[in-house]
Structure formats: structure tokens, C-alpha cells
Design a protein around this motif. Structure first.
Motif, PDB file in Angstrom:
ATOM      1  N   ALA A  23       0.840  -1.192   0.000  1.00 23.03           N
ATOM      2  CA  ALA A  23       0.000   0.000   0.000  1.00 23.03           C
ATOM      3  C   ALA A  23       0.878   1.247   0.000  1.00 23.03           C
ATOM      4  O   ALA A  23       1.820   1.335   0.782  1.00 23.03           O
ATOM      5  N   PHE A  24       0.603   2.162  -0.910  1.00 23.26           N
ATOM      6  CA  PHE A  24       1.255   3.468  -0.898  1.00 23.26           C
ATOM      7  C   PHE A  24       0.474   4.419  -1.793  1.00 23.26           C
ATOM      8  O   PHE A  24      -0.340   4.006  -2.621  1.00 23.26           O
ATOM      9  N   THR A  25       0.722   5.701  -1.609  1.00 21.67           N
ATOM     10  CA  THR A  25       0.107   6.743  -2.429  1.00 21.67           C
ATOM     11  C   THR A  25       1.183   7.709  -2.878  1.00 21.67           C
ATOM     12  O   THR A  25       2.017   8.129  -2.076  1.00 21.67           O
ATOM     13  N   LEU A  26       1.179   8.045  -4.163  1.00 25.63           N
ATOM     14  CA  LEU A  26       2.102   9.036  -4.711  1.00 25.63           C
ATOM     15  C   LEU A  26       1.305  10.195  -5.275  1.00 25.63           C
ATOM     16  O   LEU A  26       0.386  10.003  -6.071  1.00 25.63           O
ATOM     17  N   ALA A  27       1.674  11.403  -4.867  1.00 27.30           N
ATOM     18  CA  ALA A  27       1.057  12.623  -5.370  1.00 27.30           C
ATOM     19  C   ALA A  27       1.969  13.241  -6.425  1.00 27.30           C
ATOM     20  O   ALA A  27       3.135  12.843  -6.563  1.00 27.30           O
ATOM     21  N   PRO A  28       1.476  14.197  -7.204  1.00 36.95           N
ATOM     22  CA  PRO A  28       2.317  14.850  -8.206  1.00 36.95           C
ATOM     23  C   PRO A  28       3.616  15.386  -7.602  1.00 36.95           C
ATOM     24  O   PRO A  28       3.615  15.993  -6.531  1.00 36.95           O
ATOM     25  N   GLY A  29       4.715  15.133  -8.309  1.00 39.40           N
ATOM     26  CA  GLY A  29       6.015  15.596  -7.846  1.00 39.40           C
ATOM     27  C   GLY A  29       6.733  14.635  -6.919  1.00 39.40           C
ATOM     28  O   GLY A  29       7.832  14.938  -6.445  1.00 39.40           O
ATOM     29  N   GLN A  30       6.148  13.464  -6.655  1.00 40.79           N
ATOM     30  CA  GLN A  30       6.763  12.512  -5.738  1.00 40.79           C
ATOM     31  C   GLN A  30       7.333  11.311  -6.483  1.00 40.79           C
ATOM     32  O   GLN A  30       6.858  10.931  -7.555  1.00 40.79           O
ATOM     33  N   ALA A  31       8.360  10.714  -5.879  1.00 38.49           N
ATOM     34  CA  ALA A  31       8.981   9.503  -6.427  1.00 38.49           C
ATOM     35  C   ALA A  31       9.074   8.459  -5.333  1.00 38.49           C
ATOM     36  O   ALA A  31       9.222   8.790  -4.143  1.00 38.49           O
ATOM     37  N   LEU A  32       9.008   7.204  -5.744  1.00 38.86           N
ATOM     38  CA  LEU A  32       9.158   6.079  -4.829  1.00 38.86           C
ATOM     39  C   LEU A  32      10.327   5.228  -5.313  1.00 38.86           C
ATOM     40  O   LEU A  32      10.360   4.831  -6.482  1.00 38.86           O
ATOM     41  N   ILE A  33      11.293   4.996  -4.438  1.00 45.70           N
ATOM     42  CA  ILE A  33      12.441   4.161  -4.769  1.00 45.70           C
ATOM     43  C   ILE A  33      12.212   2.775  -4.178  1.00 45.70           C
ATOM     44  O   ILE A  33      12.096   2.623  -2.952  1.00 45.70           O
ATOM     45  N   GLY A  62      -5.262   5.107 -10.554  1.00 47.24           N
ATOM     46  CA  GLY A  62      -4.541   6.209 -11.171  1.00 47.24           C
ATOM     47  C   GLY A  62      -3.433   5.804 -12.121  1.00 47.24           C
ATOM     48  O   GLY A  62      -2.654   6.642 -12.543  1.00 47.24           O
ATOM     49  N   GLY A  63      -3.352   4.531 -12.480  1.00 42.22           N
ATOM     50  CA  GLY A  63      -2.301   4.090 -13.392  1.00 42.22           C
ATOM     51  C   GLY A  63      -2.805   3.975 -14.815  1.00 42.22           C
ATOM     52  O   GLY A  63      -3.162   4.962 -15.442  1.00 42.22           O
ATOM     53  N   GLY A  64      -2.834   2.757 -15.315  1.00 46.32           N
ATOM     54  CA  GLY A  64      -3.364   2.515 -16.652  1.00 46.32           C
ATOM     55  C   GLY A  64      -2.593   3.243 -17.731  1.00 46.32           C
ATOM     56  O   GLY A  64      -1.367   3.157 -17.823  1.00 46.32           O
ATOM     57  N   GLU A  65      -3.311   3.987 -18.559  1.00 39.48           N
ATOM     58  CA  GLU A  65      -2.714   4.675 -19.699  1.00 39.48           C
ATOM     59  C   GLU A  65      -1.828   5.847 -19.307  1.00 39.48           C
ATOM     60  O   GLU A  65      -1.207   6.475 -20.157  1.00 39.48           O
ATOM     61  N   GLU A  66      -1.761   6.165 -18.014  1.00 42.93           N
ATOM     62  CA  GLU A  66      -0.912   7.269 -17.575  1.00 42.93           C
ATOM     63  C   GLU A  66       0.511   6.819 -17.262  1.00 42.93           C
ATOM     64  O   GLU A  66       1.367   7.645 -16.978  1.00 42.93           O
ATOM     65  N   ILE A  67       0.770   5.502 -17.309  1.00 43.80           N
ATOM     66  CA  ILE A  67       2.078   4.977 -16.933  1.00 43.80           C
ATOM     67  C   ILE A  67       2.905   4.625 -18.170  1.00 43.80           C
ATOM     68  O   ILE A  67       2.417   3.995 -19.106  1.00 43.80           O
ATOM     69  N   ARG A 136       3.693  10.691 -20.835  1.00 44.49           N
ATOM     70  CA  ARG A 136       2.923  10.129 -19.732  1.00 44.49           C
ATOM     71  C   ARG A 136       3.461  10.626 -18.390  1.00 44.49           C
ATOM     72  O   ARG A 136       4.670  10.741 -18.209  1.00 44.49           O
ATOM     73  N   PRO A 137       2.566  10.888 -17.432  1.00 41.80           N
ATOM     74  CA  PRO A 137       2.991  11.514 -16.184  1.00 41.80           C
ATOM     75  C   PRO A 137       3.610  10.568 -15.163  1.00 41.80           C
ATOM     76  O   PRO A 137       4.288  11.020 -14.230  1.00 41.80           O
ATOM     77  N   ILE A 138       3.377   9.269 -15.297  1.00 44.99           N
ATOM     78  CA  ILE A 138       3.900   8.313 -14.319  1.00 44.99           C
ATOM     79  C   ILE A 138       4.950   7.446 -14.988  1.00 44.99           C
ATOM     80  O   ILE A 138       4.674   6.793 -15.998  1.00 44.99           O
ATOM     81  N   TRP A 139       6.155   7.442 -14.438  1.00 46.10           N
ATOM     82  CA  TRP A 139       7.234   6.606 -14.955  1.00 46.10           C
ATOM     83  C   TRP A 139       7.474   5.444 -14.003  1.00 46.10           C
ATOM     84  O   TRP A 139       7.687   5.657 -12.796  1.00 46.10           O
ATOM     85  N   ALA A 140       7.450   4.232 -14.511  1.00 48.79           N
ATOM     86  CA  ALA A 140       7.805   3.027 -13.757  1.00 48.79           C
ATOM     87  C   ALA A 140       9.069   2.465 -14.389  1.00 48.79           C
ATOM     88  O   ALA A 140       9.053   2.089 -15.565  1.00 48.79           O
ATOM     89  N   GLN A 166       7.709  19.054 -12.837  1.00 49.66           N
ATOM     90  CA  GLN A 166       6.574  19.387 -13.691  1.00 49.66           C
ATOM     91  C   GLN A 166       5.290  18.676 -13.247  1.00 49.66           C
ATOM     92  O   GLN A 166       4.293  18.680 -13.962  1.00 49.66           O
ATOM     93  N   GLY A 167       5.349  18.062 -12.052  1.00 48.54           N
ATOM     94  CA  GLY A 167       4.172  17.385 -11.525  1.00 48.54           C
ATOM     95  C   GLY A 167       4.088  15.921 -11.866  1.00 48.54           C
ATOM     96  O   GLY A 167       3.062  15.274 -11.599  1.00 48.54           O
ATOM     97  N   GLY A 168       5.141  15.367 -12.466  1.00 49.49           N
ATOM     98  CA  GLY A 168       5.158  13.939 -12.777  1.00 49.49           C
ATOM     99  C   GLY A 168       5.403  13.086 -11.539  1.00 49.49           C
ATOM    100  O   GLY A 168       5.715  13.600 -10.458  1.00 49.49           O
ATOM    101  N   LEU A 169       5.260  11.785 -11.705  1.00 49.23           N
ATOM    102  CA  LEU A 169       5.500  10.814 -10.644  1.00 49.23           C
ATOM    103  C   LEU A 169       6.487   9.780 -11.168  1.00 49.23           C
ATOM    104  O   LEU A 169       6.574   9.556 -12.384  1.00 49.23           O
ATOM    105  N   ALA A 170       7.197   9.103 -10.269  1.00 47.38           N
ATOM    106  CA  ALA A 170       8.120   8.055 -10.690  1.00 47.38           C
ATOM    107  C   ALA A 170       8.189   6.953  -9.637  1.00 47.38           C
ATOM    108  O   ALA A 170       8.212   7.247  -8.432  1.00 47.38           O
TER     109      ALA A 170
END
Length: 207
Positions: A23-33, A62-67, A136-140, A166-170
Motif C-alpha cells: 500500500a502506498f500513495t504518490l502525489a504529483p512531484g513525488q517519487a518512490l524508490i 490512477g495508473g493505466g494509460e498514464e504509466i 505520460r505523467p507516471i514513470w515506472a 513538472q508534476g510527474g511521478l516516478a
């Protein structure tokens, strides 16, 4: 506003559950390592987030076509030039303009070189530049710094910082420090599936 949230997620490798209770939540501008030993499930989690395999349980919001996903393979066509490879991906994702991506990874002088003639590090930089043309705003990303020298690692880190700015997530699986103050470290080994843990304990009895 793009966000990524996972709730009580379980992911499997083949038929075997590898991680559960994630379980986790990422908001715009945040990254998870993502951290954890080899085989702990980082790649499986990233592939599940990217929609390449279904979750065994739980929700991904919030994933799908945004990743956009970058795996171990650089995803290059060896008989196309550097510029042609990026143009191909830009057309796939319906975006325009490859010059910023070329510049970000110092590939502009190589734009007319065939991808098959590049060094391992240059191929990796080209593979990572592909993320910039996805729009796309979310990079995996799975071990994105493999084959990169120190200077290229900094190029990559700077690109991620710009994306976050720029408000992306990673979500990035890596064993090295990328110098991302916005990043939170997430140890996936804490979520090893109970059945897997029990099997490992059982095996140890015969070692």
C-alpha cells in the motif's frame, strides 16, 4: 491531477504470490524508490503497476494509460537511427518533438547513428530518452542506471528531477542513490508473501 495509489496489493510471479499487503500513495512531484534483494519482487511489482500483468489481489488507482514503463530491455530497433527510434516511439504515443529528449541524454551528436552501433551505455541512454517522448505523467522504471557511467547517471537523475518538478511521478527500482530529495524509499521485502516466506524457512532446514 495525476496520483497513483495502491491498496492491499498482491502480485505474483507465475502462479506464486511474491508480495502481498502492499500500500502506498504518490502525489504529483513525488517519487518512490523500490529497494529489496534480487528476486524480492521489484520487477513483478513494476510490471503489475504498468498493466503488463494483472494483480493477484487489491487495487491500483490512477495508473493505466498514464504509466510509461522502462524495463531491462532498452526497446530499440537496431536498424533505425537514434532519431528514428525516438520518432517511432513519439508516434506510438501520439506526441511530437524529440529534440528535448535527445538533449536531455546528450544524444544529439548521435542522432544519425544506427542504434545497433551504439555502446551499451549509449543504448541505455536512448532507451531512457524514450520516456520523455511518451508524454505520460507516471514513470515506472526497473534498474534504469544499468550500463550508465557516473555522468550519465546524473543526466538521468536530472531528467527525473525535471519530470517531478513538472508534476510527474516516478516509481524506480534501483540500488543506487539518485540524489532525489523528493523520493521515498520503499523496501518491498517487508511485504514478502507469507507462503513464500514459509517455503524459504522450510528450505533452510535442508541447507
Amino acid at each position: 491531477m495525476t496520483m497513483l495509489e495502491i491498496r492491499d496489493l498482491a502480485v505474483a510471479r507465475g502462479a506464486a504470490c511474491v508480495l502481498e499487503g502492499l500500500a502506498f500513495t504518490l502525489a504529483p512531484g513525488q517519487a518512490l524508490i523500490l529497494r529489496g534483494p534480487n528476486g524480492s519482487g521489484k520487477t513483478t511489482l513494476l510490471r503489475t503497476l504498468a498493466g503488463l500483468q494483472p494483480p493477484q489481489a487489491g487495487e491500483i488507482l490512477g495508473g493505466g494509460e498514464e504509466i510509461a514503463y522502462a524495463g531491462h530491455s532498452d526497446g530499440l530497433k537496431s536498424m533505425l537511427t537514434v532519431a528514428e527510434n525516438l520518432t517511432f516511439w513519439a508516434e506510438i504515443y501520439g506526441t511530437r518533438g524529440i529534440d528535448p529528449a535527445l538533449a536531455a541524454f546528450e544524444l544529439t551528436p548521435l542522432r544519425d547513428r544506427l542504434a545497433g552501433t551504439l555502446s551499451a551505455g549509449q543504448k541505455r541512454r536512448l532507451g531512457l530518452a524514450r520516456m520523455l517522448v511518451t508524454g505520460r505523467p507516471i514513470w515506472a522504471m526497473d534498474e534504469p542506471t544499468v550500463s550508465l557511467d557516473a555522468a550519465s547517471v546524473e543526466l538521468f537523475a536530472a531528467t527525473v528531477r525535471a519530470h517531478l518538478g513538472q508534476g510527474g511521478l516516478a516509481v524506480i527500482a534501483t540500488h543506487i542513490d539518485l540524489g532525489l530529495p523528493e523520493a521515498h524509499v520503499f523496501d518491498v521485502s517487508r511485504f514478502a508473501a507469507r507462503a513464500q516466506s514459509a517455503a524459504a524457512t522450510s528450505d533452510e532446514a535442508f541447507l
